[in-house]
Structures are given as structure tokens and as C-alpha cells.
Design an enzyme around this catalytic site. Structure first.
Site, PDB file in Angstrom:
ATOM      1  N   ASP A 157     -34.836  -8.188 -10.536  1.00 33.18           N
ATOM      2  CA  ASP A 157     -34.584  -7.002 -11.396  1.00 33.18           C
ATOM      3  C   ASP A 157     -33.194  -6.835 -11.528  1.00 33.18           C
ATOM      4  O   ASP A 157     -32.277  -7.442 -11.120  1.00 33.18           O
ATOM      5  CB  ASP A 157     -35.483  -5.863 -10.453  1.00 33.18           C
ATOM      6  CG  ASP A 157     -34.649  -5.660  -9.047  1.00 33.18           C
ATOM      7  OD1 ASP A 157     -34.302  -6.538  -8.502  1.00 33.18           O
ATOM      8  OD2 ASP A 157     -34.532  -4.741  -8.814  1.00 33.18           O
ATOM      9  N   HIS A 500     -39.570 -15.323 -10.670  1.00 28.08           N
ATOM     10  CA  HIS A 500     -39.746 -13.726 -11.090  1.00 28.08           C
ATOM     11  C   HIS A 500     -38.115 -13.394 -11.182  1.00 28.08           C
ATOM     12  O   HIS A 500     -37.493 -12.918 -10.304  1.00 28.08           O
ATOM     13  CB  HIS A 500     -40.239 -12.970 -10.045  1.00 28.08           C
ATOM     14  CG  HIS A 500     -40.401 -11.490 -10.752  1.00 28.08           C
ATOM     15  ND1 HIS A 500     -41.395 -11.254 -11.409  1.00 28.08           N
ATOM     16  CD2 HIS A 500     -39.901 -10.420 -10.213  1.00 28.08           C
ATOM     17  CE1 HIS A 500     -41.023  -9.728 -11.577  1.00 28.08           C
ATOM     18  NE2 HIS A 500     -40.138  -9.487 -10.803  1.00 28.08           N
ATOM     19  N   GLU A 551     -39.798 -14.824  -6.490  1.00 28.61           N
ATOM     20  CA  GLU A 551     -38.599 -13.861  -7.248  1.00 28.61           C
ATOM     21  C   GLU A 551     -37.464 -14.706  -6.626  1.00 28.61           C
ATOM     22  O   GLU A 551     -37.386 -15.364  -5.602  1.00 28.61           O
ATOM     23  CB  GLU A 551     -38.640 -12.370  -6.484  1.00 28.61           C
ATOM     24  CG  GLU A 551     -37.396 -11.456  -7.263  1.00 28.61           C
ATOM     25  CD  GLU A 551     -37.816 -10.094  -7.244  1.00 28.61           C
ATOM     26  OE1 GLU A 551     -38.756  -9.696  -6.841  1.00 28.61           O
ATOM     27  OE2 GLU A 551     -36.797  -9.469  -7.722  1.00 28.61           O
TER      28      GLU A 551
HETATM   29  O1  9MR Z   1     -36.645  -8.670   0.187  1.00 23.97           O
HETATM   30  C1  9MR Z   1     -37.551  -7.591   0.339  1.00 23.97           C
HETATM   31  C2  9MR Z   1     -38.812  -7.548   1.209  1.00 23.97           C
HETATM   32  O2  9MR Z   1     -38.188  -7.722   2.367  1.00 23.97           O
HETATM   33  C3  9MR Z   1     -39.434  -6.409   1.135  1.00 23.97           C
HETATM   34  O3  9MR Z   1     -40.768  -6.744   1.682  1.00 23.97           O
HETATM   35  C4  9MR Z   1     -40.090  -6.353  -0.528  1.00 23.97           C
HETATM   36  C5  9MR Z   1     -40.864  -4.889  -0.511  1.00 23.97           C
HETATM   37  O4  9MR Z   1     -40.225  -3.896  -0.445  1.00 23.97           O
HETATM   38  O5  9MR Z   1     -38.904  -5.961  -1.010  1.00 23.97           O
HETATM   39  C6  9MR Z   1     -37.902  -7.019  -1.059  1.00 23.97           C
HETATM   40  O6  9MR Z   1     -36.878  -6.656  -2.131  1.00 23.97           O
HETATM   41  C7  9MR Z   1     -36.884  -6.506  -3.336  1.00 23.97           C
HETATM   42  C8  9MR Z   1     -36.328  -5.302  -3.692  1.00 23.97           C
HETATM   43  O7  9MR Z   1     -36.982  -4.293  -3.207  1.00 23.97           O
HETATM   44  C9  9MR Z   1     -36.132  -5.234  -5.301  1.00 23.97           C
HETATM   45  N1  9MR Z   1     -35.682  -6.167  -5.851  1.00 23.97           N
HETATM   46  C10 9MR Z   1     -36.021  -7.472  -5.334  1.00 23.97           C
HETATM   47  C11 9MR Z   1     -36.055  -7.770  -4.083  1.00 23.97           C
HETATM   48  C12 9MR Z   1     -36.658  -9.161  -3.832  1.00 23.97           C
HETATM   49  O8  9MR Z   1     -38.086  -9.211  -3.970  1.00 23.97           O
END
Ligand code: 9MR
Length: 573
Positions: A157, A500, A551
Site C-alpha cells: 500500500d 500484493h 504482500e
Molecule cells: O504486518 C501486519 C500484521 O502483523 C497484521 O496482522 C496485519 C493486520 O493488521 O497488518 C500487517 O501490516 C500491514 C499494514 O497494516 C498495512 N500495510 C501492509 C502491512 C503488511 O500486510
């Protein structure tokens, strides 16, 4: 490496007990006839995997040392992909993983000379960022325009989150502090930093690659994000905004396509403490570069102290996005990084400030948290980042702290020993994956962080077993895993192709942006995509919609940079 352990893994039931290593002359798979067999061995016993229904057998060819390009052949099975034995086999990987950050730069055009196929326009200049109502203060009421340019996009993102930048920067800075000679000469072909014209004596404006002004790439790249982080601190009070973000995630388009408003949201104690830790560490690292970077170290030091003071006045401001959205508009639905336990952030910030300043108040704060049991670092659990720094700098720390540091060292070695002891029973002969709890969102960063922990154990006690065990997790990331998958884009024979990652999806180029570590198997599958396999160690799918396993993220690449670089630096040991 010629002298390191070497394993391949056969999944399923092998008809015969034997395996061959064959040379791939000129890298063509013409192995038939086996005239080029260079090594022959017997497969180990069948081992059931703890995290899937797979049964594996180990092909140990550690006794083979000759540099070259090879395949493993097991009668009745497909051949392995080709692989190289040789010195410095992971230089390209380390440089690529560091270069991954360049591709994540916001607010900057990536030019063909540096970005190759993946050159692209700048996106998200962030010179006009609105203070979200949740962040309103007397001097900066809601809607105030501030400027927070630069820094890296967090992941697939386009938002910029202080908490996740925190552990990322701390990990990269640790790589620098632990292996400065190695990273000093690691080149990733990134643009030199804009520097004040008089910073390095006479500098030709057309030749900004002037050796005297050029910083090591790892530091150069880190400064791109550090300068952004500094803009996220409110100069009026030292508090740090939790993130700079869109209200909602952008669609899967290139940087620069969307122009929706960007906001800084409320300050949080976690963001402010992570910021304090990073800027304190930056202050001592860049103090050695005062000539090239006049003022940076001092700015970082002041910023760290001001952040710490804000945190003291606001010790428990959690970032609770749902609660925030009940009170303020627009609702913000991007990544939350909402940590509810801050003891570890306090400890990390205090540890970095203590090492950098030697000030007694931080010693007191460090002491207050010393009894927390050690645990693997993650964005929400950063205590170990403080432990690493305290151990690294222990010679500069007061005598009164030494017994506690001994105990931290012992605990670190115990964790590392437990990892080493896991190995014989594991299905892929990797530290990663013995426990089902290893397979969380971003599990590949668990593998990388376990490797980094083992390297830190080696730094404390030069026992080869720690290095060898760390290497098993690099092997895991590069393909010795239940999916036969190299999780780093742009490398290997069978690697992640559809992460992603908005630029990789939208750029019209088949190959993904290189040097990025995919999240990895995650049985949680919160993305609700269709997964061909769903067991803990196989719950990964190479589809761009699979944000829970495919991702990429800055905090996952950083321990990969550390681990690969450390192993390169230490291979001769
Ligand atoms: O890495 C993060 C993971 O530990 C959490 O479980 C998840 C859901 O909250 O979010 C991951 O972080 C994401 C972030 O919120 C937004 N940018 C992408 C990150 C990687 O997926």
C-alpha cells in the site's frame, strides 16, 4: 558456500535411497547419462512435518565443496532447480534486498539509470498533508496543512506508518552497527543523497557520485526514510503522529495516479517511542558523518529527547483506529499498527537513548524493564531491539548494568540453543517452521528474525553452530520450504511473481519489482482468496489479491538485509 552445510529435501516417498549432485555445465540441464555426477549420497530417514501432512527425507551433501552450478537428482523425482556453490553466493541477494527500499520510495521519480525496467513517476508528494481532526492541537487545528514528504511506502500500500518504520529502521541500523565493514562496500545502485554543496569540499554538481560525499548505500537509503520520520514530529511538543495516510487504501494503481487527501492522524505513545529509539540510534550513527551531514546527528538527538519527554507526559495514548473513527471524520481505514502493550517500546527507546546519551534517567528506565523475558522482535514487540543494542554497546555501559546484561546474554544464547536443537527433528532442516506459531502474517519475517537472533548469538559467542542454524533460515526463504518457493522477487528459478504490491500489479511489466520479500505462509488467510494448500507451512498463494500471505513490507525486508548481509560478512568464519 563451499564450506557451509548443504541440504536438499525430498518430499514424498522416494523409491530408492540415493541422490546425486550433477554439474550443470554452461547452466544447461543436460545431465542425462550422469557423466557429470560430482557427488553421490544416501537420503536420510523419513521425517513427518510438524506443520503439514508432508513427509520428507534429507539429502546432505555438506561434504561436497567444489564451486560450480549444480542440480540435485533423485531417481523418480523431478530434478531440483539449479543452484550455485561458491564464495559470496548471497551478495546479489543482499544488494537486491537493500535495493528493495529504493523501489519503495515515495515522492520521488525512479529513473531508468537506477530503477531499470521499474522506472516510474513520483507519487504522493506529501507536501500538502492535512492534520486529521484526531490530531488537532492548539497550534495545528484540524485541517492545518503540514508537509511530510519522502520516506518509504510501508508495503503493497501507499501509506507511511511510524510504528512499522520504527522496527524497520532499527533493524537496518543494527545491520550497519554490527557489520559496518561489510555494508560499507555493499552497492545497490541508488542515487546519492542531496547534500549541502559545501559538505564534502569541492563537489562537481554533475558528478554527485564524488567518493568523498557518498555515504554507504545502507545509510544513504535509511536517511531517505529518516528525513520523513523527522517531519512526523510535532515541533510544538515532541509528540509523533502515528501515520501519514490516505483515508482509505488506494486502488491497485501506480504511485502518482491518485490524488486523494493525505492526513496525519493522532499522535500515539507507541509511534513516539519507536521514533525516539530510531532517532537516538541515528544520532550516534550519523555523529560520525558530521562533515557530510552537518546537523543531522544533532537534530536526531534533539528529536529523540523531545519524543521521550512527550511520551512521559502521555504514557498511554494507544492508537485505537475503531475508537478514533467513532469520534472523527473522515474515517481512516488503512493499516492500524495498533499496539496495546507498550512496555517493550519504553524499553527499546530507553535503551537507545541510554547508549547514545549515557544519561542516568534512561538508565533508570532501562532498569525498570530489565526483567521482561526475551522474545523475537516484531512491529508490536520491540524489546529485543533494545537488548541487541545494549549487548552490542555493553562496553560503554555502566558497571551496575553488567550483571543484568550477562543475564540477557544468557537468555539470548538459550533462545538460540533452542533453535539449534530444533533442527534435527524438522522436516526441512530449517529453524523456521518447527512451531505452528511461526506461521503468522508475515511468517517469512519470523524466519529472517530468527536468523538475525542466531547471528546475534554468534556475535556474543563465536560458535559456528549459530551461523549454520542462521543459514538454514536463509535457505528456507530462498526455497528449502514446503512450497519449493523462493520468496524474494526477482531471484531464483521459482519465485514470487504476483506479490500484493501496487506497483508490481499496475506497472504492466511481467516481472515484479525485484528484491522484495513476500509475507509467506499464513494459515489465517485473512484475505479470503482461494488457496491451493492451507496447512500452516503451505498456506501461501502467489496471487496479488492474497495480501495476508503475498504482500511485501519494509519490516520484512529489513531482517532479510541483516541476515543475508551478516552471513556474507561472516562466511569465512
Ligand atoms: O504486518 C501486519 C500484521 O502483523 C497484521 O496482522 C496485519 C493486520 O493488521 O497488518 C500487517 O501490516 C500491514 C499494514 O497494516 C498495512 N500495510 C501492509 C502491512 C503488511 O500486510
Amino acid at each position: 558456500y563451499p564450506d557451509a552445510p548443504k541440504y536438499a529435501v525430498v518430499t514424498g516417498v522416494a523409491a530408492k535411497d540415493v541422490f546425486y549432485i550433477v554439474s550443470v555445465a554452461n547452466n544447461t540441464p543436460s545431465w542425462q547419462g550422469r557423466v557429470d555426477t560430482v557427488f553421490f549420497g544416501r537420503l536420510g530417514p523419513s521425517t513427518p512435518s510438524a506443520n503439514s501432512s508432508m513427509i520428507t527425507r534429507l539429502a546432505d551433501f555438506s561434504a561436497f565443496h567444489r564451486p560450480g552450478v549444480y542440480r540435485v537428482i533423485v531417481p523418480g523425482f523431478p530434478n531440483s532447480y539449479p543452484f550455485t556453490i561458491g564464495p559470496n553466493v548471497f551478495t546479489q541477494l543482499t544488494a537486491a534486498a537493500l535495493k528493495g527500499y529504493y523501489y519503495q520510495r515515495s515522492a520521488m521519480t525512479l529513473t531508468p539509470g537506477y530503477a531499470g525496467l521499474w522506472s516510474r513517476p513520483a507519487g504522493h508528494p506529501d507536501t500538502v498533508v492535512l492534520v486529521h481532526p484526531s490530531a488537532a492541537s492548539t497550534l495545528r487545528p484540524a485541517g492545518t496543512v503540514i508537509s511530510c514528504p519522502g520516506g518509504w511506502y510501508d508495503a503493497g500500500d501507499y501509506n507511511k506508518y511510524i510504528v512499522n518504520s520504527g522496527i524497520t529502521m532499527g533493524t537496518l541500523f543494527d545491520a550497519w552497527e554490527d557489520f559496518p565493514e561489510y555494508f560499507d562496500t555493499l552497492h545497490s545502485n541508488i542515487p546519492p543523497l542531496p547534500m549541502p554543496p559545501n559538505a564534502a569540499g569541492a563537489r562537481d554538481a554533475h558528478d554527485s557520485r564524488d567518493a568523498t560525499s557518498r555515504l554507504p548505500d545502507l545509510l544513504n537509503e535509511s536517511i531517505y526514510n529518516l528525513r520523513w520520520m523527522l517531519t512526523m514530529q510535532d515541533p510544538a511538543d515532541g509528540g509523533v503522529y502515528h501515520k501519514c495516510t490516505n483515508a482509505a487504501f488506494d486502488s491497485m494503481v501506480m504511485p502518482g495516479v491518485t490524488k486523494t487527501p493525505r492526513y496525519v492522524v493522532q499522535k500515539s505513545t507507541a509511534a513516539t517511542l519507536d521514533f525516539a529509539a530510531v532517532t537516538a540510534q541515528a544520532a550516534r550513527i550519523f555523529a560520525k558523518y558530521r562533515r557530510q551531514l552537518p546537523g543531522l546527528a544533532d537534530s536526531c538527538r534533539r528529536a529523540a529527547i523531545a519524543a521521550w519527554q512527550w511520551a512521559h507526559q502521555h504514557p498511554d495514548v494507544l492508537y485505537d483506529q475503531d475508537a478514533m473513527n467513532k469520534n472523527f471524520t473522515p474515517a481512516v481505514t488503512t493499516g492500524a499498527y495498533g499496539d496495546r502493550h507498550l512496555e517493550d517500546e519504553w524499553f527499546w527507546a530507553a535503551a537507545e537513548l541510554l547508549v547514545t546519551t549515557s544519561d542516568a534517567q534512561y538508565l533508570l528506565a532501562v532498569r525498570g524493564q530489565l526483567n521482561t523475558p526475551l522474545s523475537l522482535p516484531s512491529w508490536s514487540n520491540v524489546a529485543m531491539m533494545g537488548d541487541y543494542s545494549l549487548l552490542h554497546h555493553r562496553a560503554t555501559l555502566p558497571n551496575t548494568l553488567q550483571p543484568a546484561l550477562d543475564s540477557i546474554k544468557q537468555q539470548l544464547l538459550q533462545m538460540a540453543d533452542a533453535y539449534v536443537n530444533r533442527l534435527p527433528a524438522t522436516a526441512f532442516h530449517t529453524v523456521m517452521g518447527e512451531k505452528v506459531s511461526d506461521f503468522v502474517w508475515g511468517s517469512n519475517s519470523v524466519a529472517a528474525n530468527q536468523g538475525m537472533l542466531l547471528i546475534n548469538a554468534w556475535l556474543q559467542q563465536h560458535d559456528r553452530k549459530y551461523l549454520d542454524a542462521a543459514l538454514t533460515n536463509l535457505d528456507y526463504i530462498l526455497g528449502r520450504n514446503a512450497l519449493n518457493e523462493c520468496f524474494v522477487t526477482g531471484l531464483g528459478s521459482h519465485s514470487t511473481m504476483h506479490p500484493h504490491h501496487r506497483p508490481s500489479v499496475a506497472d504492466g511489466i511481467d516481472a515484479p519489482v525485484p528484491g522484495l520479500l513476500a509475507g509467506g505462509p499464513n494459515p489465517g488467510r485473512q484475505d479470503h482468496q482461494t488457496y491451493a494448500y492451507t496447512e500452516p507451512e503451505t498456506a501461501y498463494t502467489d496471487q496479488s489479491g492474497a495480501f495476508a500471505s503475498n504482500e511485501i513490507a519494509i519490516n520484512w525486508n529489513a531482517p532479510l538485509v541483516y541476515l543475508a548481509g551478516a552471513i556474507e560478512a561472516l562466511q569465512a568464519n
